[in-house]
Design a protein around this motif. Structure first.
Motif, mmCIF file in Angstrom:
data_model
loop_
_atom_site.group_PDB
_atom_site.id
_atom_site.type_symbol
_atom_site.label_atom_id
_atom_site.label_comp_id
_atom_site.label_asym_id
_atom_site.label_seq_id
_atom_site.Cartn_x
_atom_site.Cartn_y
_atom_site.Cartn_z
ATOM 1 N N ARG A 92 38.906 4.924 -71.141
ATOM 2 C CA ARG A 92 40.024 4.129 -70.651
ATOM 3 C C ARG A 92 39.782 3.760 -69.197
ATOM 4 N N PRO A 93 40.055 2.510 -68.853
ATOM 5 C CA PRO A 93 39.873 2.121 -67.453
ATOM 6 C C PRO A 93 40.904 2.816 -66.567
ATOM 7 N N LYS A 94 40.519 3.046 -65.327
ATOM 8 C CA LYS A 94 41.467 3.633 -64.383
ATOM 9 C C LYS A 94 42.557 2.617 -64.095
ATOM 10 N N PRO A 95 43.786 3.081 -63.940
ATOM 11 C CA PRO A 95 44.858 2.133 -63.639
ATOM 12 C C PRO A 95 44.651 1.484 -62.269
ATOM 13 N N VAL A 96 45.078 0.249 -62.165
ATOM 14 C CA VAL A 96 44.996 -0.449 -60.890
ATOM 15 C C VAL A 96 46.146 0.053 -60.028
ATOM 16 N N ARG A 97 45.824 0.478 -58.825
ATOM 17 C CA ARG A 97 46.837 1.034 -57.918
ATOM 18 C C ARG A 97 47.086 0.072 -56.768
ATOM 19 N N SER A 98 48.336 0.000 -56.350
ATOM 20 C CA SER A 98 48.698 -0.881 -55.235
ATOM 21 C C SER A 98 48.210 -0.285 -53.921
ATOM 22 N N ASP A 99 48.172 -1.113 -52.896
ATOM 23 C CA ASP A 99 47.814 -0.629 -51.558
ATOM 24 C C ASP A 99 48.786 0.442 -51.096
ATOM 25 N N THR A 100 50.066 0.253 -51.401
ATOM 26 C CA THR A 100 51.083 1.241 -51.018
ATOM 27 C C THR A 100 50.787 2.581 -51.675
ATOM 28 N N PHE A 101 50.510 2.556 -52.961
ATOM 29 C CA PHE A 101 50.185 3.789 -53.687
ATOM 30 C C PHE A 101 48.993 4.486 -53.032
ATOM 31 N N LEU A 102 47.940 3.718 -52.760
ATOM 32 C CA LEU A 102 46.726 4.305 -52.185
ATOM 33 C C LEU A 102 46.967 4.888 -50.799
ATOM 34 N N LYS A 103 47.809 4.231 -49.991
ATOM 35 C CA LYS A 103 48.113 4.758 -48.653
ATOM 36 C C LYS A 103 48.906 6.057 -48.743
ATOM 37 N N GLU A 111 60.439 4.827 -55.439
ATOM 38 C CA GLU A 111 61.641 4.982 -54.612
ATOM 39 C C GLU A 111 61.613 4.023 -53.417
ATOM 40 N N LEU A 112 60.436 3.833 -52.825
ATOM 41 C CA LEU A 112 60.329 2.930 -51.674
ATOM 42 C C LEU A 112 60.734 1.508 -52.021
ATOM 43 N N THR A 113 60.459 1.074 -53.237
ATOM 44 C CA THR A 113 60.854 -0.284 -53.623
ATOM 45 C C THR A 113 62.365 -0.424 -53.689
ATOM 46 N N LYS A 114 63.073 0.681 -53.931
ATOM 47 C CA LYS A 114 64.530 0.647 -54.036
ATOM 48 C C LYS A 114 65.210 0.762 -52.669
ATOM 49 N N ILE A 115 64.542 1.371 -51.708
ATOM 50 C CA ILE A 115 65.195 1.718 -50.440
ATOM 51 C C ILE A 115 64.585 1.025 -49.233
ATOM 52 N N ALA A 116 63.785 0.017 -49.454
ATOM 53 C CA ALA A 116 63.029 -0.613 -48.372
ATOM 54 C C ALA A 116 63.899 -1.170 -47.241
ATOM 55 N N ASN A 117 65.134 -1.519 -47.531
ATOM 56 C CA ASN A 117 65.993 -2.123 -46.511
ATOM 57 C C ASN A 117 66.804 -1.105 -45.714
ATOM 58 N N LEU A 118 66.648 0.160 -46.006
ATOM 59 C CA LEU A 118 67.378 1.191 -45.271
ATOM 60 C C LEU A 118 66.678 1.484 -43.942
ATOM 61 N N PRO A 119 67.388 2.114 -43.007
ATOM 62 C CA PRO A 119 66.748 2.502 -41.740
ATOM 63 C C PRO A 119 65.595 3.493 -41.985
ATOM 64 N N LYS A 120 64.605 3.457 -41.083
ATOM 65 C CA LYS A 120 63.414 4.303 -41.238
ATOM 66 C C LYS A 120 63.754 5.781 -41.370
ATOM 67 N N ASP A 121 64.724 6.260 -40.591
ATOM 68 C CA ASP A 121 65.035 7.691 -40.662
ATOM 69 C C ASP A 121 65.639 8.070 -42.016
ATOM 70 N N THR A 122 66.394 7.164 -42.621
ATOM 71 C CA THR A 122 66.955 7.419 -43.950
ATOM 72 C C THR A 122 65.834 7.440 -44.994
ATOM 73 N N ILE A 123 64.909 6.493 -44.883
ATOM 74 C CA ILE A 123 63.771 6.451 -45.799
ATOM 75 C C ILE A 123 62.946 7.730 -45.666
ATOM 76 N N GLN A 124 62.740 8.157 -44.434
ATOM 77 C CA GLN A 124 61.984 9.390 -44.198
ATOM 78 C C GLN A 124 62.687 10.580 -44.853
ATOM 79 N N ASP A 125 64.000 10.649 -44.747
ATOM 80 C CA ASP A 125 64.754 11.747 -45.362
ATOM 81 C C ASP A 125 64.621 11.731 -46.883
#
Length: 103
Positions: free
Chosen positions: A12-23, A55-69
């Motif tokens: 089976r081929p390896k799944p293609v991963r996004s840049d975000t996933f890889l980071k 989760e990041l795709t759902k919360i991208a518009n929140l403040p950075k500290d909230t995303i970090q939490d």
């Protein structure tokens, strides 16, 4: 007489991963929260990485500290019940993920 159905080895081929996933994966692997990478397969933390990416795709518009939490809560839920690497601070991991992904 018993006959077994022949099966071919399917590669089976390896799944293609996004840049975000890889980071995210690179950061979590670097910190190795539960000291697994010295003997576990390299995809060990991929389910946690996928959860954070989703989760990041759902919360991208929140403040950075909230995303970090929120990222910290995911990491804590996944790793804290286990005996994790005492040199790994999960808040620092969450902060590093946010700082690299969110300008």
């Amino acid at each position: 007489m018993c006959f077994r159905k022949k099966t071919k080895n399917i590669i089976r081929p390896k799944p293609v991963r996004s840049d975000t996933f890889l980071k995210i994966k690179e950061i979590i692997d670097k910190h190795d929260p539960i000291d697994l990478l010295s003997y576990a397969p390299p995809d060990e933390y991929e389910s946690e990485v996928a959860e954070i990416e989703t989760e990041l795709t759902k919360i991208a518009n929140l403040p950075k500290d909230t995303i970090q939490d929120i990222i910290y809560d995911i990491l804590k839920r996944q790793f804290e019940p286990l005996l994790y690497n005492e040199n790994c601070n999960l808040k620092d991991v969450a902060s590093e993920i946010v700082n690299i992904l969110i300008p």
